[in-house]
Scaffold this active site. Structure first.
Site, PDB file in Angstrom:
ATOM      1  N   CYS A 121       0.812  -1.220   0.000  1.00  0.00           N
ATOM      2  CA  CYS A 121       0.000   0.000   0.000  1.00  0.00           C
ATOM      3  C   CYS A 121       0.848   1.273   0.000  1.00  0.00           C
ATOM      4  CB  CYS A 121      -0.953   0.003   1.189  1.00  0.00           C
ATOM      5  SG  CYS A 121      -2.080  -1.389   1.137  1.00  0.00           S
ATOM      6  N   HIS A 270      -4.141   7.074   1.758  1.00  0.00           N
ATOM      7  CA  HIS A 270      -4.330   5.726   1.215  1.00  0.00           C
ATOM      8  C   HIS A 270      -5.732   5.241   1.575  1.00  0.00           C
ATOM      9  CE1 HIS A 270      -3.941   1.596   0.244  1.00  0.00           C
ATOM     10  NE2 HIS A 270      -3.939   1.191   1.494  1.00  0.00           N
ATOM     11  N   ASN A 300     -10.075  -1.064  -1.642  1.00  0.00           N
ATOM     12  CA  ASN A 300      -8.648  -0.802  -1.469  1.00  0.00           C
ATOM     13  C   ASN A 300      -7.913  -1.324  -2.705  1.00  0.00           C
ATOM     14  OD1 ASN A 300      -5.970  -0.698  -0.725  1.00  0.00           O
ATOM     15  ND2 ASN A 300      -6.246  -1.682   1.267  1.00  0.00           N
TER      16      ASN A 300
HETATM   17  O1  UT7 Z   1      -4.097  -1.378   3.118  1.00  0.00           O
HETATM   18  C1  UT7 Z   1      -3.693  -1.687   4.421  1.00  0.00           C
HETATM   19  C2  UT7 Z   1      -4.277  -2.937   4.846  1.00  0.00           C
HETATM   20  N1  UT7 Z   1      -5.528  -3.070   5.484  1.00  0.00           N
HETATM   21  C3  UT7 Z   1      -6.070  -2.289   6.437  1.00  0.00           C
HETATM   22  O2  UT7 Z   1      -5.666  -1.210   6.758  1.00  0.00           O
HETATM   23  C4  UT7 Z   1      -7.241  -2.904   7.150  1.00  0.00           C
HETATM   24  C5  UT7 Z   1      -7.275  -2.534   8.608  1.00  0.00           C
HETATM   25  N2  UT7 Z   1      -8.305  -3.267   9.342  1.00  0.00           N
HETATM   26  C6  UT7 Z   1      -9.614  -3.094   9.135  1.00  0.00           C
HETATM   27  O3  UT7 Z   1     -10.002  -2.307   8.308  1.00  0.00           O
HETATM   28  C7  UT7 Z   1     -10.588  -3.885   9.979  1.00  0.00           C
HETATM   29  O4  UT7 Z   1      -9.876  -4.624  10.942  1.00  0.00           O
HETATM   30  C8  UT7 Z   1     -11.472  -4.831   9.139  1.00  0.00           C
HETATM   31  C9  UT7 Z   1     -12.494  -4.014   8.370  1.00  0.00           C
HETATM   32  C10 UT7 Z   1     -10.656  -5.647   8.183  1.00  0.00           C
HETATM   33  C11 UT7 Z   1     -12.233  -5.804  10.044  1.00  0.00           C
HETATM   34  O5  UT7 Z   1     -12.991  -5.082  10.999  1.00  0.00           O
HETATM   35  P1  UT7 Z   1     -12.982  -5.540  12.533  1.00  0.00           P
HETATM   36  O6  UT7 Z   1     -13.912  -4.661  13.242  1.00  0.00           O
HETATM   37  O7  UT7 Z   1     -11.556  -5.559  12.967  1.00  0.00           O
HETATM   38  O8  UT7 Z   1     -13.606  -6.989  12.446  1.00  0.00           O
HETATM   39  P2  UT7 Z   1     -13.046  -8.402  12.931  1.00  0.00           P
HETATM   40  O9  UT7 Z   1     -12.052  -8.934  11.943  1.00  0.00           O
HETATM   41  O10 UT7 Z   1     -12.622  -8.314  14.352  1.00  0.00           O
HETATM   42  O11 UT7 Z   1     -14.324  -9.260  12.858  1.00  0.00           O
HETATM   43  C12 UT7 Z   1     -15.479  -8.999  13.663  1.00  0.00           C
HETATM   44  C13 UT7 Z   1     -16.579  -9.954  13.303  1.00  0.00           C
HETATM   45  C14 UT7 Z   1     -16.141 -11.421  13.328  1.00  0.00           C
HETATM   46  O12 UT7 Z   1     -17.222 -12.161  13.791  1.00  0.00           O
HETATM   47  P3  UT7 Z   1     -17.250 -12.715  15.304  1.00  0.00           P
HETATM   48  O13 UT7 Z   1     -16.009 -13.547  15.445  1.00  0.00           O
HETATM   49  O14 UT7 Z   1     -17.241 -11.486  16.156  1.00  0.00           O
HETATM   50  O15 UT7 Z   1     -18.522 -13.483  15.363  1.00  0.00           O
HETATM   51  C15 UT7 Z   1     -15.894 -11.728  11.871  1.00  0.00           C
HETATM   52  O16 UT7 Z   1     -16.056 -13.100  11.584  1.00  0.00           O
HETATM   53  O17 UT7 Z   1     -17.020  -9.713  11.959  1.00  0.00           O
HETATM   54  C16 UT7 Z   1     -16.958 -10.916  11.197  1.00  0.00           C
HETATM   55  N3  UT7 Z   1     -16.641 -10.595   9.824  1.00  0.00           N
HETATM   56  C17 UT7 Z   1     -17.557 -10.358   8.885  1.00  0.00           C
HETATM   57  N4  UT7 Z   1     -18.896 -10.374   8.921  1.00  0.00           N
HETATM   58  C18 UT7 Z   1     -19.548 -10.069   7.785  1.00  0.00           C
HETATM   59  C19 UT7 Z   1     -15.412 -10.432   9.266  1.00  0.00           C
HETATM   60  N5  UT7 Z   1     -15.523 -10.094   7.977  1.00  0.00           N
HETATM   61  C20 UT7 Z   1     -16.853 -10.043   7.709  1.00  0.00           C
HETATM   62  C21 UT7 Z   1     -17.586  -9.739   6.543  1.00  0.00           C
HETATM   63  N6  UT7 Z   1     -18.931  -9.768   6.635  1.00  0.00           N
HETATM   64  N7  UT7 Z   1     -17.006  -9.405   5.380  1.00  0.00           N
END
Ligand code: UT7
Length: 343
Positions: A121, A270, A300
C-alpha cells in the site's frame, strides 16, 4: 538542481462493478452490505476480467498520464512499477509495461530502466520518492510511476476469506514525474518501515526456505494450502498501526516543511478503510472539502489508491495547480510514507 513535479496523472479501472450485494449473490459469501459499509465505507469495487493482468491496467493508466504530461512515450527515461499483484513471480511488471507501451518497438525503441517496487500500500509513495530523487539528481527528466493491482484473482472469495475479500479491488493509477526549473513540485518525502510486523499482513504462497518451496503431491504437482495461497491479516493490529503511523509521518512531513495542516489544500490518504481516514481527519480537524476518497467506489486498490485519487481530483477540479498536497500511505510490511508537493 532541478525540481521534480507531477506533469501528468492517469488512471484506469476495469468496467466490471462488484457491489457488496454481488459478493453475497454471485459469490455466495456470508456477509452484508451493512457490515462492509459500516466497518470500511466500501460500497463497491471493480474486478478485472480473466486474462487481464495488472500490467494491462497499468498500460491504460500510463498512457493517460503520458498524454496529460504532453510528452511522447519515448521521452520517458525510466519506469517505476509498484504492485503486490504482479503478473508473474518474475520478472516484475516494469518490463511488461515497457513492452506493452511499445517502447521496445521499431527504430525509436528506448530501453529505459524498469524498476519494480514491492511495498504494497505504500508502494506508490516509495516509487514517487525514488522518481523524485532520480529527477532531482539529474539522472532522469521524465519518470513514469505506476501503481496497479489485480487483487480479484487472488482473493479467497468465499465466506472463509470474507474479511480480506470484501476489502480489495482492482485498478491502476500513474503519474509522470518531470524536471522543472520552476519553484514547484515534490518538496519532501518521508518513508518508514517496521519489519517486526512483516507477518501481520502477508500473502506467502510459498516458502523458499523449504524443499520443495511449494509442497508437492505424489505426482509432483504443487499444492498450495488456502492459508498460504491467500492474504492473511490481523485487521485490528493493522488498523491501530495505520492510524498511528499515518498520523506520525504526516506530522514529520509538516514539521520538515515548516508548515501546519492548515497549509495543506488537499489530503490524499491511502484508501484502506474509510474509518481510518475519518479518524485521522477528525483528530487533525481537517475539513471535508480538503479530503478526497474513492474507497466507496473502488475498495482498497493498494498501490493504486493514491495515483487514482490524484487523477480523479485533477479531473473533477479539486486538485489544481498551485495547491499544496499531502499524500499519506500505510500498509503491509509494515511500511508507510508521506509526500508533500506543491502542485
Ligand atoms: O491497506 C492496508 C491494509 N488493510 C487495512 O488497513 C485494514 C485494517 N483493518 C480493518 O479495516 C478492519 O480490521 C477490518 C475491516 C478488516 C475488520 O474489521 P474488525 O472490526 O476488525 O472486524 P473483525 O475482523 O474483528 O471481525 C469482527 C466480526 C467477526 O465475527 P465474530 O467472530 O465477532 O462473530 C468476523 O467473523 O465480523 C466478522 N466478519 C464479517 N462479517 C460479515 C469479518 N468479515 C466479515 C464480513 N462480513 N465481510
Amino acid at each position: 538542481m532541478p525540481n521534480a513535479y507531477v506533469s501528468g496523472t492517469g488512471f484506469y479501472v476495469p468496467p466490471r462493478v462488484v457491489t457488496n450485494e454481488t459478493l453475497i449473490k454471485e459469490y455466495g459469501i456470508d456477509t452484508s452490505d451493512d457490515w462492509i459499509v459500516q466497518r470500511t465505507g466500501i460500497k463497491e469495487r471493480r474486478f478485472a476480467d480473466e486474462g487481464v493482468g495488472s500490467s494491462d491496467l497499468a498500460v491504460k493508466a500510463a498512457e493517460d498520464a503520458i498524454a496529460r504530461a504532453g510528452i511522447a512515450k519515448t521521452d520517458l527515461d525510466m519506469i517505476v512499477f509498484a504492485t503486490l499483484s504482479s503478473d508473474h513471480c518474475f520478472p516484475g511488471n516494469g518490463v511488461y509495461l515497457q513492452r506493452k507501451l511499445g517502447l521496445c518497438d521499431g527504430p525509436n525503441a528506448k530501453f529505459v530502466p524498469a524498476l519494480d517496487v514491492r511495498n504494497q500500500c505504500s508502494g506508490f509513495l516509495y516509487g514517487l520518492s525514488t522518481a523524485t530523487a532520480m529527477v532531482k539528481s539529474g539522472g532522469a527528466k521524465h519518470v513514469l510511476v505506476v501503481g496497479s493491482e489485480v487483487h480479484s484473482a487472488a482473493l479467497d472469495l468465499t465466506t472463509r476469506g470474507r474479511t480480506v475479500a470484501s476489502l480489495f479491488g482492482d485498478g491502476a493509477g500513474a503519474v509522470v514525474v518531470s524536471a522543472t526549473d520552476e519553484d514547484r513540485g515534490i518538496r519532501s518525502w518521508h518513508l518508514g518501515a517496521d519489519g517486526r510486523y512483516a507477518d501481520v499482513l502477508a500473502q506467502k504462497i510459498w516458502d523458499i526456505s523449504q524443499r520443495p518451496f511449494i509442497p508437492r503431491d505424489a505426482n509432483g504437482v504443487g499444492q498450495v494450502q488456502p492459508e498460504m495461497m491467500f492474504a492473511n491479516m490481523d485487521g485490528k493490529l493493522v488498523f491501530k498501526n495505520a492510524v498511528e503511523r499515518m498520523m506520525t509521518v504526516l506530522m514529520e512531513a509538516l514539521v520538515a516543511n515548516g508548515i501546519t495542516g492548515n497549509d495543506i489544500d488537499l489530503f490524499c490518504f491511502h484508501q484502506a478503510n474509510l474509518r481510518i481516514n475519518q479518524y485521522l481527519q477528525q483528530h487533525l480537524g481537517i475539513p471535508d472539502e480538503k479530503v478526497v476518497h474513492n474507497i466507496q467506489r473502488y475498495g482498497n486498490t493498494t498501490a493504486a489508491t493514491i495515483p487514482i485519487l490524484l487523477a480523479e481530483a485533477e479531473r473533477s477540479g479539486k486538485l489544481k495547480r498551485g495547491m499544496k498536497v499531502a499524500m499519506i500511505a500505510f500498509g503491509s510490511g509494515f511500511t508507510w510514507g508521506c509526500i508533500i508537493a506543491d502542485w
